[in-house]
Write an enzyme that holds these catalytic residues in place. Structure first.
Site, mmCIF file in Angstrom:
data_model
loop_
_atom_site.group_PDB
_atom_site.id
_atom_site.type_symbol
_atom_site.label_atom_id
_atom_site.label_comp_id
_atom_site.label_asym_id
_atom_site.label_seq_id
_atom_site.Cartn_x
_atom_site.Cartn_y
_atom_site.Cartn_z
ATOM 1 N N HIS A 95 0.842 -1.203 0.000
ATOM 2 C CA HIS A 95 0.000 0.000 0.000
ATOM 3 C C HIS A 95 0.876 1.252 0.000
ATOM 4 O O HIS A 95 1.705 1.438 0.879
ATOM 5 C CB HIS A 95 -0.918 0.029 1.230
ATOM 6 C CG HIS A 95 -2.111 -0.877 1.094
ATOM 7 N ND1 HIS A 95 -3.329 -0.608 1.663
ATOM 8 C CD2 HIS A 95 -2.268 -2.037 0.418
ATOM 9 C CE1 HIS A 95 -4.182 -1.570 1.353
ATOM 10 N NE2 HIS A 95 -3.553 -2.455 0.605
ATOM 11 N N TYR A 121 -9.593 5.783 6.904
ATOM 12 C CA TYR A 121 -9.750 6.200 8.307
ATOM 13 C C TYR A 121 -10.780 7.325 8.321
ATOM 14 O O TYR A 121 -10.557 8.377 7.693
ATOM 15 C CB TYR A 121 -8.435 6.734 8.866
ATOM 16 C CG TYR A 121 -7.342 5.699 9.053
ATOM 17 C CD1 TYR A 121 -7.177 5.042 10.269
ATOM 18 C CD2 TYR A 121 -6.451 5.386 8.021
ATOM 19 C CE1 TYR A 121 -6.155 4.106 10.462
ATOM 20 C CE2 TYR A 121 -5.437 4.453 8.201
ATOM 21 C CZ TYR A 121 -5.294 3.814 9.418
ATOM 22 O OH TYR A 121 -4.294 2.895 9.603
ATOM 23 N N PRO A 128 -4.716 1.154 18.623
ATOM 24 C CA PRO A 128 -4.415 0.596 17.299
ATOM 25 C C PRO A 128 -4.482 1.597 16.150
ATOM 26 O O PRO A 128 -4.066 1.264 15.036
ATOM 27 C CB PRO A 128 -5.473 -0.502 17.121
ATOM 28 C CG PRO A 128 -6.554 -0.172 18.080
ATOM 29 C CD PRO A 128 -5.941 0.581 19.201
ATOM 30 N N LYS A 181 0.720 0.605 15.152
ATOM 31 C CA LYS A 181 2.113 0.541 15.598
ATOM 32 C C LYS A 181 2.456 -0.642 16.510
ATOM 33 O O LYS A 181 3.637 -0.944 16.716
ATOM 34 C CB LYS A 181 2.489 1.835 16.352
ATOM 35 C CG LYS A 181 2.532 3.054 15.477
ATOM 36 C CD LYS A 181 3.682 2.986 14.491
ATOM 37 C CE LYS A 181 3.588 4.038 13.425
ATOM 38 N NZ LYS A 181 4.237 3.687 12.179
ATOM 39 N N TYR A 189 3.618 7.400 9.889
ATOM 40 C CA TYR A 189 2.826 6.208 9.557
ATOM 41 C C TYR A 189 3.719 5.077 9.048
ATOM 42 O O TYR A 189 3.541 3.919 9.432
ATOM 43 C CB TYR A 189 1.768 6.576 8.506
ATOM 44 C CG TYR A 189 0.705 5.526 8.324
ATOM 45 C CD1 TYR A 189 -0.376 5.425 9.198
ATOM 46 C CD2 TYR A 189 0.779 4.606 7.275
ATOM 47 C CE1 TYR A 189 -1.357 4.461 9.032
ATOM 48 C CE2 TYR A 189 -0.200 3.634 7.101
ATOM 49 C CZ TYR A 189 -1.266 3.573 7.981
ATOM 50 O OH TYR A 189 -2.227 2.604 7.823
HETATM 51 P P1 RFL Z 1 0.994 -10.844 22.295
HETATM 52 O O1 RFL Z 1 0.551 -10.947 20.861
HETATM 53 O O2 RFL Z 1 -0.011 -10.393 23.293
HETATM 54 O O3 RFL Z 1 1.583 -12.265 22.719
HETATM 55 C C1 RFL Z 1 1.868 -12.593 24.053
HETATM 56 C C2 RFL Z 1 1.817 -14.099 24.214
HETATM 57 O O4 RFL Z 1 2.183 -14.445 25.557
HETATM 58 C C3 RFL Z 1 1.280 -15.422 26.054
HETATM 59 N N1 RFL Z 1 1.265 -15.340 27.528
HETATM 60 C C4 RFL Z 1 1.968 -16.189 28.327
HETATM 61 N N2 RFL Z 1 2.781 -17.224 28.052
HETATM 62 C C5 RFL Z 1 3.352 -17.886 29.097
HETATM 63 N N3 RFL Z 1 3.122 -17.547 30.408
HETATM 64 C C6 RFL Z 1 2.329 -16.507 30.726
HETATM 65 N N4 RFL Z 1 2.133 -16.173 32.004
HETATM 66 C C7 RFL Z 1 1.705 -15.775 29.660
HETATM 67 N N5 RFL Z 1 0.867 -14.714 29.627
HETATM 68 C C8 RFL Z 1 0.602 -14.466 28.325
HETATM 69 C C9 RFL Z 1 -0.047 -15.056 25.411
HETATM 70 O O5 RFL Z 1 -0.965 -16.153 25.382
HETATM 71 C C10 RFL Z 1 0.412 -14.650 24.006
HETATM 72 O O6 RFL Z 1 0.435 -15.736 23.112
HETATM 73 O O7 RFL Z 1 2.247 -9.851 22.431
HETATM 74 P P2 RFL Z 1 3.456 -9.546 21.412
HETATM 75 O O8 RFL Z 1 4.090 -10.824 20.920
HETATM 76 O O9 RFL Z 1 4.292 -8.539 22.083
HETATM 77 O O10 RFL Z 1 2.769 -8.900 20.129
HETATM 78 C C11 RFL Z 1 2.127 -7.650 20.193
HETATM 79 C C12 RFL Z 1 1.006 -7.559 19.130
HETATM 80 O O11 RFL Z 1 0.187 -8.713 19.225
HETATM 81 C C13 RFL Z 1 0.162 -6.289 19.295
HETATM 82 O O12 RFL Z 1 0.999 -5.186 19.579
HETATM 83 C C14 RFL Z 1 -0.661 -5.961 18.024
HETATM 84 O O13 RFL Z 1 -1.616 -6.948 17.777
HETATM 85 C C15 RFL Z 1 -1.360 -4.596 18.164
HETATM 86 N N6 RFL Z 1 -2.234 -4.259 17.015
HETATM 87 C C16 RFL Z 1 -1.706 -3.776 15.843
HETATM 88 N N7 RFL Z 1 -0.377 -3.632 15.686
HETATM 89 C C17 RFL Z 1 0.147 -3.203 14.497
HETATM 90 O O14 RFL Z 1 1.369 -3.055 14.384
HETATM 91 N N8 RFL Z 1 -0.645 -2.935 13.389
HETATM 92 C C18 RFL Z 1 -1.988 -3.063 13.454
HETATM 93 O O15 RFL Z 1 -2.645 -2.864 12.441
HETATM 94 C C19 RFL Z 1 -2.575 -3.461 14.718
HETATM 95 N N9 RFL Z 1 -3.911 -3.605 14.824
HETATM 96 C C20 RFL Z 1 -3.613 -4.408 17.129
HETATM 97 C C21 RFL Z 1 -4.430 -4.063 16.004
HETATM 98 C C22 RFL Z 1 -4.206 -4.894 18.292
HETATM 99 C C23 RFL Z 1 -5.570 -5.001 18.356
HETATM 100 N N10 RFL Z 1 -6.112 -5.504 19.571
HETATM 101 C C24 RFL Z 1 -7.064 -6.532 19.631
HETATM 102 C C25 RFL Z 1 -5.484 -5.162 20.832
HETATM 103 C C26 RFL Z 1 -5.800 -4.168 16.049
HETATM 104 C C27 RFL Z 1 -6.380 -4.607 17.242
HETATM 105 C C28 RFL Z 1 -7.874 -4.633 17.262
HETATM 106 C C1 PHB Z 2 -6.177 -3.765 10.808
HETATM 107 O O1 PHB Z 2 -6.297 -4.090 9.630
HETATM 108 O O2 PHB Z 2 -6.444 -4.544 11.747
HETATM 109 C C2 PHB Z 2 -5.724 -2.387 11.139
HETATM 110 C C3 PHB Z 2 -5.272 -1.575 10.122
HETATM 111 C C4 PHB Z 2 -4.846 -0.284 10.416
HETATM 112 C C5 PHB Z 2 -4.886 0.173 11.715
HETATM 113 C C6 PHB Z 2 -5.328 -0.656 12.737
HETATM 114 C C7 PHB Z 2 -5.757 -1.947 12.447
HETATM 115 O O3 PHB Z 2 -4.500 1.441 11.967
#
Ligand code: RFL
Ligand code: PHB
Length: 394
Positions: free
Chosen positions: A79, A207, A299, A303, A390
């Site tokens: 993109h 957005y 989100p 980032k 971004y």
């Molecule tokens: P995670 O993914 O939370 O993984 C942590 C893992 O640790 C396990 N765990 C344990 N294991 C052993 N012992 C324990 N006591 C434990 N406690 C927990 C958990 O089960 C899990 O498997 O952290 P990590 O690896 O640091 O990754 C971070 C990312 O997952 C997170 O920052 C992103 O998903 C955030 N996020 C987005 N980030 C982006 O860069 N671009 C995006 O477009 C974006 N969109 C989003 C998002 C997060 C969202 N939500 C639901 C919070 C959109 C959403 C809606």
């Molecule tokens: C997503 O596709 O989950 C998504 C994309 C852009 C954002 C946040 C989430 O800024």
């Protein structure tokens, strides 16, 4: 009383098999550094979580270095811009023209599968369903990790622990509170996300700032869309049958988008609260906090996963230097190097959230948002600053 197992020695114990834990494990394995990964959930549970979708170039490059990019290189969507929708119109931010960089749309669930497959294919393992993980002797000559698996207590002795266990994990909580500073903002709303097997409403992300609240049109592929709307923190998923979601998101988009949006049954729907959270420092003795274990951003700026990958790069470089030369110089810089990027992303995610979400019924605040969005139409400097943030730093 569960039986006590053997003490296993390893170089790095990794707590958590989310994207940061598995990415670090792959990089270490390729550099000949031994690690053990402990995950409290099952593999199926970890891979079913629908989360991030937008990857910075630095994240894609690191996945390439880890040898897990073949599907990403084939299926990831390049993109070069995104749309801002406001005042019933749109304005495109041409990130490629403004920065020379692009982002890649590829789902976190796919990255999670690619990493786990590559780890298994390399003959390495993840201890899934590791319960009651406890970290000990973090400032001693060797750290210890105890956990229960298969009905027995197990113990690891290691040089370092990477706390990759997310916001609710045990790693951050194992650090004495007086040794940490924690900064937090809770936002007065959440995001309701819906996944649907229908083509996205637009080729690029949209957005939207609307007086009813924020909306985001994203995607996972040419045939799978990911949509979000700002909702109340008190809302439950059951308050939002599909028909209510589709009515609401269409009201928040400019007319042509609403008219052509393909709607159908959701294959996933969930609500996420929004928060900004930063822990300082990101190290305590032999324990390094990585990714969501140390920081959370709303989100809006996409980032979270990119910050997690950037932490992994810094920690990996420090560990590689330590095992190659015995020098701890880069490990000693881990927290300050990681936090510089974290605070910048925290600032950007907060700003982008403030620009696009409804915080109150205050019409003055909404008019200010519209004026700032409109300023992006006229100011290349403002658009460039936005685009640079971004796409992220390399
Ligand atoms: P995670 O993914 O939370 O993984 C942590 C893992 O640790 C396990 N765990 C344990 N294991 C052993 N012992 C324990 N006591 C434990 N406690 C927990 C958990 O089960 C899990 O498997 O952290 P990590 O690896 O640091 O990754 C971070 C990312 O997952 C997170 O920052 C992103 O998903 C955030 N996020 C987005 N980030 C982006 O860069 N671009 C995006 O477009 C974006 N969109 C989003 C998002 C997060 C969202 N939500 C639901 C919070 C959109 C959403 C809606
Ligand atoms: C997503 O596709 O989950 C998504 C994309 C852009 C954002 C946040 C989430 O800024």
């Amino acid at each position: 009383m569960p039986l006590r197992g053997w003490v296993v020695k390893t170089q790095v114990a990794i707590v958590g098999a989310g994207p940061s834990g598995l990415l670090l494990a792959r990089l270490l394995d390729r550099a000949g550094i031994r690690s053990v990964v402990l995950e409290s959930r099952t593999r199926a549970y970890v891979e079913a979580r629908i989360r991030a979708g937008v990857l910075e170039e630095g994240t894609v490059n690191l996945l390439r270095e880890a040898g897990v990019s073949s599907r990403l290189d084939q299926d990831g969507l390049r993109h070069g811009g995104f749309e801002l929708a406001f005042a019933n119109g749109t304005h495109r931010i041409d990130i490629e023209a403004l920065t020379g960089k692009h982002v890649t749309v590829y789902g976190q669930t796919e990255i999670q599968k690619d990493l786990a497959d590559a780890h298994l294919a390399a003959g390495a393992q993840v201890q899934y369903e590791a319960k009651q993980v406890q970290l000990d002797q973090l400032t001693g000559t060797a750290a210890r990790v105890r956990y229960q698996a298969c009905g027995a207590w197990q113990e690891l002795e290691c040089d370092f622990i990477a706390g990759c266990d997310g916001f609710h994990g045990v790693s951050r909580q194992s650090i004495p509170v007086e040794r940490l500073r924690q900064h937090e903002r809770i936002y007065p709303f959440g995001w309701l996300g819906l996944l649907v097997d229908l083509p996205p409403v637009s080729k690029e992300l949209v957005y939207a700032n609307h007086e009813r609240g924020f909306a985001l049109c994203s995607m996972r592929s040419a045939t799978r869309s990911r949509y979000y709307i700002q909702c109340s923190v008190e809302d439950q998923v059951t308050d939002w049958p599909d028909s209510r979601f589709w009515d609401e998101i269409r009201m928040r988009l400019p007319e042509p988008y609403a008219a052509r949006m393909a709607i159908g049954p959701a294959i996933e729907k969930s609500i996420a609260p929004l928060r900004s959270f930063v822990t300082e420092p990101m190290r305590y003795g032999r324990l390094f906090l990585v990714g969501d274990a140390a920081h959370i951003v709303p989100p809006t700026g996409a980032k979270g996963l990119n910050l997690a990958a950037a932490d992994v790069r810094v920690l990996y470089e420090g560990l590689a230097e330590f095992y190659a030369s015995g020098s701890q110089a880069l490990l000693d810089e881990y927290s300050s190097r990681a936090l510089a990027r974290v605070w910048n992303a925290t600032r950007f995610s907060w700003w982008f959230t403030a620009l696009t979400h409804k915080f109150s019924d205050d019409a003055f605040a909404h008019r200010l948002q519209l004026a700032e969005l409109d300023n992006l139409r006229h100011s290349t400097a403002a658009s460039q600053a936005f685009a640079e943030n971004y796409v992220g730093q390399l």
